[in-house]
Design a protein around this motif. Structure first.
Motif, PDB file in Angstrom:
ATOM      1  N   ASP A   1      -5.743  68.275   3.474  1.00 25.09           N
ATOM      2  CA  ASP A   1      -6.493  68.553   4.706  1.00 25.09           C
ATOM      3  C   ASP A   1      -6.044  69.852   5.369  1.00 25.09           C
ATOM      4  N   GLY A   2      -5.794  70.882   4.555  1.00 30.02           N
ATOM      5  CA  GLY A   2      -5.412  72.186   5.085  1.00 30.02           C
ATOM      6  C   GLY A   2      -3.971  72.294   5.553  1.00 30.02           C
ATOM      7  N   LYS A   3      -3.140  71.318   5.210  1.00 33.99           N
ATOM      8  CA  LYS A   3      -1.733  71.331   5.646  1.00 33.99           C
ATOM      9  C   LYS A   3      -0.801  71.153   4.450  1.00 33.99           C
ATOM     10  N   HIS A   4       0.364  71.782   4.538  1.00 36.35           N
ATOM     11  CA  HIS A   4       1.370  71.676   3.486  1.00 36.35           C
ATOM     12  C   HIS A   4       2.225  70.442   3.717  1.00 36.35           C
ATOM     13  N   VAL A   5       2.182  69.517   2.776  1.00 35.81           N
ATOM     14  CA  VAL A   5       2.953  68.278   2.844  1.00 35.81           C
ATOM     15  C   VAL A   5       4.143  68.402   1.898  1.00 35.81           C
ATOM     16  N   VAL A   6       5.325  68.045   2.394  1.00 36.94           N
ATOM     17  CA  VAL A   6       6.550  68.168   1.609  1.00 36.94           C
ATOM     18  C   VAL A   6       7.248  66.815   1.547  1.00 36.94           C
TER      19      VAL A   6
ATOM     20  N   ILE B   1       7.081  65.266   5.271  1.00 39.49           N
ATOM     21  CA  ILE B   1       6.744  65.949   6.517  1.00 39.49           C
ATOM     22  C   ILE B   1       5.624  66.953   6.244  1.00 39.49           C
ATOM     23  N   VAL B   2       4.920  67.327   7.294  1.00 48.40           N
ATOM     24  CA  VAL B   2       3.914  68.384   7.227  1.00 48.40           C
ATOM     25  C   VAL B   2       4.540  69.611   7.871  1.00 48.40           C
ATOM     26  N   VAL B   3       4.819  70.640   7.065  1.00 47.94           N
ATOM     27  CA  VAL B   3       5.521  71.809   7.608  1.00 47.94           C
ATOM     28  C   VAL B   3       4.591  72.813   8.272  1.00 47.94           C
ATOM     29  N   SER B   4       3.329  72.872   7.844  1.00 42.83           N
ATOM     30  CA  SER B   4       2.411  73.858   8.416  1.00 42.83           C
ATOM     31  C   SER B   4       1.718  73.288   9.655  1.00 42.83           C
ATOM     32  N   CYS B   5       2.540  72.982  10.654  1.00 42.05           N
ATOM     33  CA  CYS B   5       2.033  72.457  11.920  1.00 42.05           C
ATOM     34  C   CYS B   5       2.842  73.073  13.058  1.00 42.05           C
TER      35      CYS B   5
END
Length: 122
Positions: free
Chosen positions: A44-49, A98-102
């Motif tokens: 959904d447009g976000k980087h998940v780590v 975690i979602v880092v691009s937030c």
């Protein structure tokens, strides 16, 4: 290692297996334990780590080692397009992913590195 070196840090790699620390750096006279994670997950447009560990290079034993802030000082993240974050472990809000691009982690984003290709191994 490259980013810490350019910051003037001395970088060490553990000689034996270390489930909690991938690098040890000395910056500004302080020793810091670093956990490194890479990710190619883009949801959904976000980087998940994924910040937990599930067996490493061996077959998964169904035991998940959740991220524990007390086991390292920094979480260094590199995602497939080259974006990077260096997050103090006490700021990590998650034990499995975690979602880092937030906005929460925006202040810890550092200059991008080289992107990496995602390949499937045999």
């Amino acid at each position: 290692m490259e980013w810490f070196g350019r910051q003037g840090a001395t970088v060490f790699v553990p000689v034996t297996h270390s489930p909690d620390v991938d690098l040890i750096v000395i910056r500004d006279g302080r020793l810091e334990r670093v956990q490194v994670k890479t990710s190619s997950q883009f949801v959904d447009g976000k980087h998940v780590v994924t910040v937990c560990t599930r067996g490493g290079n061996q077959s998964w034993s169904r035991i998940t080692n959740r991220f524990d802030r007390s086991r390292c000082d920094l979480l260094f993240v590199l995602v497939a397009n080259g974006r990077r974050w260096c997050i103090p472990s006490d700021r990590v809000e998650g034990s499995t992913a975690i979602v880092v691009s937030c906005a929460k982690y925006a202040r810890y984003e550092i200059e991008p590195g080289l992107p990496f290709e995602v390949t499937c191994g045999v």
